[in-house]
Design an enzyme around this catalytic site. Structure first.
Site, PDB file in Angstrom:
ATOM      1  N   LYS A   1       9.936   5.307   7.369  1.00  0.00           N
ATOM      2  CA  LYS A   1      10.008   4.213   6.827  1.00  0.00           C
ATOM      3  C   LYS A   1      11.016   4.812   6.404  1.00  0.00           C
ATOM      4  O   LYS A   1      10.867   5.300   5.307  1.00  0.00           O
ATOM      5  CB  LYS A   1       8.777   3.226   6.383  1.00  0.00           C
ATOM      6  CG  LYS A   1       7.497   2.824   6.414  1.00  0.00           C
ATOM      7  CD  LYS A   1       6.500   3.165   5.389  1.00  0.00           C
ATOM      8  CE  LYS A   1       5.284   2.356   6.308  1.00  0.00           C
ATOM      9  NZ  LYS A   1       3.907   2.730   5.209  1.00  0.00           N
TER      10      LYS A   1
ATOM     11  N   HIS B   1      -3.514  -5.929   1.994  1.00  0.00           N
ATOM     12  CA  HIS B   1      -2.205  -7.114   2.296  1.00  0.00           C
ATOM     13  C   HIS B   1      -3.101  -8.169   2.591  1.00  0.00           C
ATOM     14  O   HIS B   1      -2.436  -9.220   3.063  1.00  0.00           O
ATOM     15  CB  HIS B   1      -1.920  -6.710   3.974  1.00  0.00           C
ATOM     16  CG  HIS B   1      -0.773  -5.386   3.691  1.00  0.00           C
ATOM     17  ND1 HIS B   1      -0.352  -4.419   5.243  1.00  0.00           N
ATOM     18  CD2 HIS B   1      -0.459  -4.798   2.392  1.00  0.00           C
ATOM     19  CE1 HIS B   1       0.464  -3.432   4.598  1.00  0.00           C
ATOM     20  NE2 HIS B   1       0.091  -3.319   3.759  1.00  0.00           N
TER      21      HIS B   1
ATOM     22  N   SER C   1       0.920  -1.064  -0.154  1.00  0.00           N
ATOM     23  CA  SER C   1      -0.562   0.136   0.373  1.00  0.00           C
ATOM     24  C   SER C   1       0.640   1.364   0.083  1.00  0.00           C
ATOM     25  O   SER C   1       1.034   1.979   0.797  1.00  0.00           O
ATOM     26  CB  SER C   1      -0.470  -0.149   1.117  1.00  0.00           C
ATOM     27  OG  SER C   1      -0.412  -0.157   2.656  1.00  0.00           O
TER      28      SER C   1
ATOM     29  N   LYS D   1       6.530   0.012  14.431  1.00  0.00           N
ATOM     30  CA  LYS D   1       5.448  -1.053  13.889  1.00  0.00           C
ATOM     31  C   LYS D   1       6.066  -2.239  13.256  1.00  0.00           C
ATOM     32  O   LYS D   1       6.650  -1.676  11.816  1.00  0.00           O
ATOM     33  CB  LYS D   1       3.958  -0.200  13.118  1.00  0.00           C
ATOM     34  CG  LYS D   1       3.544  -0.859  12.751  1.00  0.00           C
ATOM     35  CD  LYS D   1       2.042   0.390  12.008  1.00  0.00           C
ATOM     36  CE  LYS D   1       2.930  -0.173  10.711  1.00  0.00           C
ATOM     37  NZ  LYS D   1       0.923   0.608   9.689  1.00  0.00           N
TER      38      LYS D   1
ATOM     39  N   ASP E   1       1.505   8.354   6.870  1.00  0.00           N
ATOM     40  CA  ASP E   1       2.075   8.143   6.726  1.00  0.00           C
ATOM     41  C   ASP E   1       2.027   7.380   5.046  1.00  0.00           C
ATOM     42  O   ASP E   1       3.499   8.491   4.782  1.00  0.00           O
ATOM     43  CB  ASP E   1       1.655   6.455   6.279  1.00  0.00           C
ATOM     44  CG  ASP E   1       1.853   5.273   5.450  1.00  0.00           C
ATOM     45  OD1 ASP E   1       3.393   4.959   6.080  1.00  0.00           O
ATOM     46  OD2 ASP E   1       2.479   3.881   5.681  1.00  0.00           O
TER      47      ASP E   1
ATOM     48  N   HIS F   1       7.866  -1.287   9.680  1.00  0.00           N
ATOM     49  CA  HIS F   1       8.475  -1.911   8.778  1.00  0.00           C
ATOM     50  C   HIS F   1       7.482  -1.809   7.597  1.00  0.00           C
ATOM     51  O   HIS F   1       6.997  -0.310   7.304  1.00  0.00           O
ATOM     52  CB  HIS F   1       7.846  -3.856   9.136  1.00  0.00           C
ATOM     53  CG  HIS F   1       6.332  -3.797   9.514  1.00  0.00           C
ATOM     54  ND1 HIS F   1       5.951  -4.943   9.564  1.00  0.00           N
ATOM     55  CD2 HIS F   1       5.506  -2.805   9.950  1.00  0.00           C
ATOM     56  CE1 HIS F   1       4.908  -4.424   9.783  1.00  0.00           C
ATOM     57  NE2 HIS F   1       4.419  -4.102   9.765  1.00  0.00           N
TER      58      HIS F   1
ATOM     59  N   GLU G   1      -4.861  -2.515   8.811  1.00  0.00           N
ATOM     60  CA  GLU G   1      -4.466  -2.956   9.901  1.00  0.00           C
ATOM     61  C   GLU G   1      -5.256  -2.456  11.059  1.00  0.00           C
ATOM     62  O   GLU G   1      -5.361  -1.320  11.944  1.00  0.00           O
ATOM     63  CB  GLU G   1      -3.181  -2.632  10.151  1.00  0.00           C
ATOM     64  CG  GLU G   1      -2.138  -2.823   9.232  1.00  0.00           C
ATOM     65  CD  GLU G   1      -0.469  -2.003   8.995  1.00  0.00           C
ATOM     66  OE1 GLU G   1      -0.473  -1.987   9.656  1.00  0.00           O
ATOM     67  OE2 GLU G   1      -0.164  -2.311   7.370  1.00  0.00           O
TER      68      GLU G   1
ATOM     69  N   ASP H   1      -4.296   0.939  11.205  1.00  0.00           N
ATOM     70  CA  ASP H   1      -3.992   1.382  10.437  1.00  0.00           C
ATOM     71  C   ASP H   1      -4.861   1.334   9.078  1.00  0.00           C
ATOM     72  O   ASP H   1      -5.352   0.436   8.172  1.00  0.00           O
ATOM     73  CB  ASP H   1      -2.415   1.344   9.349  1.00  0.00           C
ATOM     74  CG  ASP H   1      -2.199   1.817   8.385  1.00  0.00           C
ATOM     75  OD1 ASP H   1      -2.716   2.849   8.166  1.00  0.00           O
ATOM     76  OD2 ASP H   1      -1.082   1.457   7.276  1.00  0.00           O
TER      77      ASP H   1
ATOM     78  N   GLU I   1       1.194  -9.486   6.283  1.00  0.00           N
ATOM     79  CA  GLU I   1       2.580  -9.117   8.297  1.00  0.00           C
ATOM     80  C   GLU I   1       1.819 -10.075   8.704  1.00  0.00           C
ATOM     81  O   GLU I   1       2.195  -9.965  10.677  1.00  0.00           O
ATOM     82  CB  GLU I   1       1.758  -7.666   8.550  1.00  0.00           C
ATOM     83  CG  GLU I   1       2.000  -7.005   7.318  1.00  0.00           C
ATOM     84  CD  GLU I   1       2.427  -5.551   7.579  1.00  0.00           C
ATOM     85  OE1 GLU I   1       1.256  -4.901   8.561  1.00  0.00           O
ATOM     86  OE2 GLU I   1       3.042  -4.245   6.935  1.00  0.00           O
TER      87      GLU I   1
ATOM     88  N   GLU J   1      -3.798   5.377  11.732  1.00  0.00           N
ATOM     89  CA  GLU J   1      -2.845   5.653  11.020  1.00  0.00           C
ATOM     90  C   GLU J   1      -3.101   6.084   9.826  1.00  0.00           C
ATOM     91  O   GLU J   1      -4.399   5.295   9.422  1.00  0.00           O
ATOM     92  CB  GLU J   1      -1.500   4.774  10.317  1.00  0.00           C
ATOM     93  CG  GLU J   1      -0.571   5.288   9.939  1.00  0.00           C
ATOM     94  CD  GLU J   1       0.122   3.424   9.557  1.00  0.00           C
ATOM     95  OE1 GLU J   1       0.746   3.249  10.682  1.00  0.00           O
ATOM     96  OE2 GLU J   1       0.564   3.655   8.727  1.00  0.00           O
TER      97      GLU J   1
HETATM   98  O1  LIG Z   1       0.789   0.594   5.157  1.00  0.00           O
HETATM   99  C1  LIG Z   1       1.903   0.582   5.632  1.00  0.00           C
HETATM  100  O2  LIG Z   1       1.994   1.439   7.316  1.00  0.00           O
HETATM  101  C2  LIG Z   1       2.832  -1.041   5.891  1.00  0.00           C
HETATM  102  C3  LIG Z   1       3.121  -1.267   6.675  1.00  0.00           C
HETATM  103  O3  LIG Z   1       2.096  -1.569   8.326  1.00  0.00           O
HETATM  104  O4  LIG Z   1       2.037  -1.275   4.978  1.00  0.00           O
HETATM  105  P1  LIG Z   1       3.018  -1.335   3.176  1.00  0.00           P
HETATM  106  O5  LIG Z   1       4.376  -1.962   3.759  1.00  0.00           O
HETATM  107  O6  LIG Z   1       2.139  -2.389   2.139  1.00  0.00           O
HETATM  108  O7  LIG Z   1       2.696   0.044   2.965  1.00  0.00           O
HETATM  109 MG   LIG Z   2       0.237   2.846   6.816  1.00  0.00          MG
END
Ligand SMILES: O=C(O)[C@@H](CO)OP(=O)(O)O
Ligand SMILES: [Mg+2]
Length: 403
Positions: free
Chosen positions: A329, A146, A42, A380, A304, A357, A155, A232, A196, A277
């Site tokens: 990230k 996911h 995502s 996280k 994010d 992560h 999430e 999330d 995850e 989030e």
């Molecule tokens: O959206 C998120 O926060 C992440 C990790 O949980 O997902 P992705 O790595 O698929 O962006």
């Molecule tokens: Mg996110």
């Protein structure tokens, strides 16, 4: 001593079975660092560019490696990362790939720590780090991008906010994950796992809230400390820009922006959510600001896809009062230096950092060290699954070594 003598790049497997970039950095005095890039599903629209690993490796070998070998010092992280930017020449790592960049950046940090004989978190954060540990947010139910046929919200995250130690926190999240499995079984809801490691049952978000709320209370009673939960929403994935609505497909519900803000604000109050989030689209700073204004005194509203670990985007958020925390990230922005700068800017402005992560991961543990090095209040990184426990167990080891 930390003069880089070799940088090796290869393709390895990530947790989804996709190829990703791994880097080895070697130094003059025998220092060695190895790190691998994670990968999102995502992904935010404004992230640094991940190139197919074969292309990213070829481009990094051509443009970056010759500028590093015999030229740069692994112990000087800002220099290494500045060279990566210069070698790339774009503002989004679209030449050498953010995957090559982040793997080299993190491997150089580890090589620098190796030469110093210091743990990575100390090399990055200084000798006085290692006193405080982040609260781990662990996803126990999920869907979105996911997992297929599961919840709309990406999430549901256990948040052991009252845990006396990081070890207690990590085990509490695993216990919530197990309690969710029991509750799903009682309800006759079979579930596989998402990318995850969270349970991915074919239930709607409402049922997931009930189950996670119950699992969290059960485990909190058992362990005797407070465990909350958070989300999330990954709302950019459900936002339809044409109709300007959030589409909850499994529930068959559609919400406009005001309804989405009301919905999230109600959830915060109903479930005492400690963390939310990406509740809104990644382009809608104003809506983030409205929601933060309404509930930001009692929960974390985290950006994010909104911020993508980018200081320019964070500055805009700070100016508008959009969100009160930022997901960090390193691969969204391409280097450890950039990730550090984002954390520092956040901290200075009262935004909490949540080091994170990606859904596609490896055994790499750099983010555990990054969180301790920067005194980040949260990390996280899942609750179960080898590529997730690699980071969680590293936190437990860091805490154990520090005491
Ligand atoms: O959206 C998120 O926060 C992440 C990790 O949980 O997902 P992705 O790595 O698929 O962006
Ligand atoms: Mg996110």
């Amino acid at each position: 001593m930390t003069l880089i003598t070799d940088v090796r790049l290869r393709r390895i497997l990530d947790s989804r079975g996709n190829p990703t970039v791994e880097a080895d950095v070697l130094t003059e005095s025998g220092g060695f660092g190895r790190a691998a890039a994670p990968s999102g599903a995502s992904t935010g629209e404004y992230e640094a560019v991940e190139r197919p690993p074969t292309e990213a490796i070829a481009a990094a070998r051509e443009h970056a490696v010759p500028r590093l070998v015999g030229e740069a010092y692994a112990g000087n992280q800002r220099e290494v990362d500045a060279i990566l930017h210069a070698a790339d020449g774009t503002d989004d790592f679209s030449e050498i790939g953010a995957n090559s960049a982040v793997a080299i950046s993190m491997a150089a940090a580890k090589a620098g720590a190796d030469v110093l004989g210091a743990p990575l978190f100390q090399h990055l954060g200084g000798t006085f780090r290692g006193e405080n540990f982040p609260i781990p947010l662990g996803n126990v139910v999920g869907g979105g991008e996911h997992a297929a046929d599961a919840t709309d919200i990406q999430e549901f995250l256990a948040a052991p906010v009252g845990a006396p130690s990081v070890e207690d926190a990590v085990f509490a999240n695993a216990a919530v994950h197990a309690a969710v499995a029991d509750l799903l079984e009682e309800r006759d809801e079979p579930a596989g796992k998402g990318d995850e490691g969270a349970w991915a049952p074919s239930i709607d978000d409402g049922e997931a809230f009930e189950i996670v709320d119950e699992a969290v209370s059960m485990v909190a009673d058992e362990v005797g400390f407070e465990i909350g939960f958070g989300l999330d929403v990954a709302a950019a994935e459900m936002y339809d820009a044409d109709s300007e609505t959030y589409e909850y497909e499994s529930a068959g519900t559609s919400r406009d922006t005001d309804e989405q803000i009301d919905y999230i604000a109600d959830l915060v109050d109903e479930y005492d959510l400690v963390y939310v989030e990406d509740p809104l689209d990644e382009n809608d700073y104003d809506a983030f600001a409205d929601l933060t204004d309404r509930v930001g005194d009692r929960t974390l509203i985290c950006g994010d896809d909104l911020f993508v670990t980018n200081t320019d985007r964070l500055v805009e958020g700070i100016d508008l009062g959009a969100a009160n925390s930022i997901l960090i990230k390193p691969n969204q922005i391409g280097t450890l230096t950039d990730a550090f700068d984002a954390i520092e800017l956040a901290t200075k402005n009262g935004y909490d950092s949540v080091v994170s992560h990606r859904s596609g991961e490896t055994e790499d543990t750099t983010i555990a060290h990054l969180a301790v090095a920067t005194d980040a209040p949260f990390i996280k990184t899942g609750a179960v699954g080898g590529e997730r426990t690699a980071k969680l167990n590293e936190l437990v080891r860091i805490a154990d070594d520090a005491t």
